[in-house]
Design an enzyme around this catalytic site. Structure first.
Site, PDB file in Angstrom:
ATOM      1  N   SER A 103      39.052  55.666  31.595  1.00 42.40           N
ATOM      2  CA  SER A 103      39.223  56.326  30.293  1.00 42.40           C
ATOM      3  C   SER A 103      37.831  56.613  29.750  1.00 42.40           C
ATOM      4  CB  SER A 103      39.958  55.384  29.329  1.00 42.40           C
ATOM      5  OG  SER A 103      39.892  55.850  27.996  1.00 42.40           O
ATOM      6  N   TYR A 116      41.578  47.008  25.614  1.00 39.64           N
ATOM      7  CA  TYR A 116      41.593  48.250  26.400  1.00 39.64           C
ATOM      8  C   TYR A 116      40.169  48.671  26.773  1.00 39.64           C
ATOM      9  CZ  TYR A 116      43.177  53.034  27.575  1.00 39.64           C
ATOM     10  OH  TYR A 116      43.466  54.222  28.219  1.00 39.64           O
TER      11      TYR A 116
HETATM   12  P1  NAD Z   1      52.205  56.182  30.278  1.00 40.99           P
HETATM   13  O1  NAD Z   1      52.648  55.122  29.331  1.00 40.99           O
HETATM   14  O2  NAD Z   1      52.877  57.491  30.298  1.00 40.99           O
HETATM   15  O3  NAD Z   1      52.249  55.650  31.769  1.00 40.99           O
HETATM   16  C1  NAD Z   1      51.928  54.337  32.116  1.00 40.99           C
HETATM   17  C2  NAD Z   1      52.639  54.003  33.409  1.00 40.99           C
HETATM   18  O4  NAD Z   1      52.309  52.649  33.753  1.00 40.99           O
HETATM   19  C3  NAD Z   1      54.166  54.070  33.314  1.00 40.99           C
HETATM   20  O5  NAD Z   1      54.685  54.576  34.540  1.00 40.99           O
HETATM   21  C4  NAD Z   1      54.556  52.611  33.133  1.00 40.99           C
HETATM   22  O6  NAD Z   1      55.881  52.338  33.567  1.00 40.99           O
HETATM   23  C5  NAD Z   1      53.515  51.962  34.036  1.00 40.99           C
HETATM   24  N1  NAD Z   1      53.338  50.540  33.792  1.00 40.99           N
HETATM   25  C6  NAD Z   1      53.122  49.895  32.620  1.00 40.99           C
HETATM   26  N2  NAD Z   1      53.067  48.566  32.831  1.00 40.99           N
HETATM   27  C7  NAD Z   1      53.251  48.372  34.160  1.00 40.99           C
HETATM   28  C8  NAD Z   1      53.303  47.226  34.997  1.00 40.99           C
HETATM   29  N3  NAD Z   1      53.157  45.981  34.508  1.00 40.99           N
HETATM   30  N4  NAD Z   1      53.521  47.411  36.305  1.00 40.99           N
HETATM   31  C9  NAD Z   1      53.705  48.662  36.834  1.00 40.99           C
HETATM   32  N5  NAD Z   1      53.657  49.772  36.088  1.00 40.99           N
HETATM   33  C10 NAD Z   1      53.432  49.635  34.777  1.00 40.99           C
HETATM   34  O7  NAD Z   1      50.642  56.299  30.009  1.00 40.99           O
HETATM   35  P2  NAD Z   1      49.539  57.351  30.481  1.00 40.99           P
HETATM   36  O8  NAD Z   1      48.897  57.884  29.261  1.00 40.99           O
HETATM   37  O9  NAD Z   1      50.045  58.283  31.513  1.00 40.99           O
HETATM   38  O10 NAD Z   1      48.476  56.339  31.110  1.00 40.99           O
HETATM   39  C11 NAD Z   1      48.162  56.293  32.477  1.00 40.99           C
HETATM   40  C12 NAD Z   1      46.741  55.768  32.639  1.00 40.99           C
HETATM   41  O11 NAD Z   1      45.835  56.691  32.058  1.00 40.99           O
HETATM   42  C13 NAD Z   1      46.507  54.422  31.950  1.00 40.99           C
HETATM   43  O12 NAD Z   1      45.693  53.602  32.763  1.00 40.99           O
HETATM   44  C14 NAD Z   1      45.767  54.814  30.692  1.00 40.99           C
HETATM   45  O13 NAD Z   1      44.944  53.789  30.219  1.00 40.99           O
HETATM   46  C15 NAD Z   1      44.961  55.994  31.192  1.00 40.99           C
HETATM   47  N6  NAD Z   1      44.488  56.898  30.147  1.00 40.99           N
HETATM   48  C16 NAD Z   1      45.376  57.560  29.337  1.00 40.99           C
HETATM   49  C17 NAD Z   1      44.874  58.409  28.362  1.00 40.99           C
HETATM   50  C18 NAD Z   1      45.769  59.193  27.449  1.00 40.99           C
HETATM   51  O14 NAD Z   1      45.251  59.828  26.516  1.00 40.99           O
HETATM   52  N7  NAD Z   1      47.073  59.213  27.653  1.00 40.99           N
HETATM   53  C19 NAD Z   1      43.501  58.583  28.217  1.00 40.99           C
HETATM   54  C20 NAD Z   1      42.648  57.883  29.048  1.00 40.99           C
HETATM   55  C21 NAD Z   1      43.155  57.050  30.015  1.00 40.99           C
END
Ligand code: NAD
Length: 256
Positions: free
Chosen positions: A139, A152
Site C-alpha cells: 500500500s 495497517y
Molecule cells: P477487500 O476487502 O475487497 O478484499 C480482501 C480480501 O481478503 C477478501 O477476499 C477477503 O475475503 C480476504 N481475506 C480477509 N481476511 C482473510 C483471511 N484471514 N484469510 C484469507 N482471506 C482473507 O479489500 P481490497 O481493498 O481488495 O484489499 C486487497 C489488498 O489490497 C489488501 O492487502 C489491502 O491492504 C490492499 N490495499 C487496498 C487499497 C484500497 O484502497 N482498497 C489500497 C492499498 C492497498
C-alpha cells in the site's frame, strides 16, 4: 497468452483488488487458485469465463498451518506454484491508545505474517523449478503513514521490508519479489471507511470525494484492472530485473 502453463495463487481474491488481479492472470492463460472469504461461486465463475482453469482453497491467512497446507495442496494437485500474489488484507482504524489488541494481532497476522508464511512455503518449489514471481500487494501505507492506521501502516511497512529481503536472497535467480503500493481503490475495504464518514453525517458523494481529496491528487480511484496490468508486467520478461521494488500506483499520493 503470456502465462499459459503457469500456476498462480492470489490470496484474498474473492473480492476487490485480488479478484481483479486473478481475472487478469487467468486472461493470460494462468491456472488461478482463488482464496478468501467472499462470494466464492461468483469469483470462480469470473475465472471460468476467461476459459482458464480455476480452483479455490479456503485457507485462513491468519493461520500458518492452513497456509502451509494450501501451498502443499497446490503443488501436489497442479505440480507447481509459479506466481504468488500476497493480497489478503484487512483494515481497522482507531487511535493507538484505543486500538483493540486483538485487531492489532489480526492485522499483523493477515497483512504481514501471512506474506512470510506463503513465501517460506512457496520458495523451495520455485527455486527447484528455476522460475518464480512473488508480488506483494502492500500500500502507499507501506511507504508513508496516516493517522489511526497503526497496525495497517506497521504491517505494510513490514511487507515492503520483507519484499526487499526475499528479492535479495533470490537476486541471482529468475525468481523476483516486488511490492505494489496502491493508493485508494474503491473496494469493500475502502467502502467501509467511506461508510464510517456517512455514519458520521456526511453525504455519500461528499464522503467519497473527501476521502480522495485528502490524499489522492487525481481525485479518482485506482482500479483493480490497472493493478492487474502491473502484476502482468512484473510476471513478464520485461519485469525480470525489477527486484525488491515498492512500486506505487496511487493517483499522485506519494508525489506530494
Ligand atoms: P477487500 O476487502 O475487497 O478484499 C480482501 C480480501 O481478503 C477478501 O477476499 C477477503 O475475503 C480476504 N481475506 C480477509 N481476511 C482473510 C483471511 N484471514 N484469510 C484469507 N482471506 C482473507 O479489500 P481490497 O481493498 O481488495 O484489499 C486487497 C489488498 O489490497 C489488501 O492487502 C489491502 O491492504 C490492499 N490495499 C487496498 C487499497 C484500497 O484502497 N482498497 C489500497 C492499498 C492497498
Amino acid at each position: 497468452m503470456q502465462l499459459t502453463g503457469k500456476v498462480a495463487l492470489v490470496t484474498g481474491s474473492t473480492s476487490g483488488i485480488g479478484l481483479g488481479i486473478a481475472q487478469q492472470l487467468a486472461q493470460q492463460g494462468a491456472t488461478v487458485i482463488l482464496n478468501g472469504f467472499g462470494d466464492v461461486e461468483q469469483a470462480k465463475a469470473l475465472i471460468a469465463a476467461t476459459g482458464a482453469e480455476g480452483d479455490y482453497h479456503a485457507a485462513d491467512m491468519s493461520d500458518p498451518q492452513q497456509i502451509a497446507t494450501m501451498i502443499a495442496w497446490i503443488e501436489e494437485k497442479y505440480g507447481a506454484l509459479d506466481i504468488l500474489v500476497n493480497n489478503a488484507g484487512i483494515q481497522y482504524t482507531a487511535p493507538v491508545e484505543q486500538f483493540p489488541v486483538e485487531r492489532w494481532d489480526a492485522i499483523i497476522a493477515i497483512n504481514l505474517s501471512s506474506v512470510f508464511h506463503t513465501s517460506r512455503a512457496a520458495l523451495p518449489g520455485m527455486q527447484a523449478r528455476g522460475w518464480g514471481r512473488i508480488i506483494n500487494i502492500a500500500s502507499v501505507h507501506g511507504l508513508v503513514a496516516s493517522k489511526e492506521k497503526s497496525a495497517y501502516v506497521a504491517a505494510k511497512h513490514g511487507v515492503v521490508g520483507l519484499t526487499k529481503v526475499i528479492a535479495l536472497e533470490n537476486a541471482q535467480s529468475p525468481i523476483t519479489c516486488n511490492a505494489i503500493c496502491p493508493g485508494w481503490v474503491l473496494t469493500p475495504l475502502v467502502q467501509q471507511q467511506i461508510d464510517k464518514r456517512i455514519a458520521a453525517g456526511e453525504d455519500p458523494e461528499a464522503a467519497r470525494l473527501a476521502l480522495l481529496s485528502e490524499k489522492q491528487p487525481a481525485q479518482a480511484f485506482v482500479t483493480p484492472e490497472q493493478l492487474g496490468a502491473l502484476v502482468l508486467f512484473l510476471c513478464s520478461e520485461g519485469g525480470a530485473q525489477v527486484r525488491g521494488a515498492a512500486w506505487n500506483m496511487d493517483g499522485g499520493w506519494l508525489a506530494q
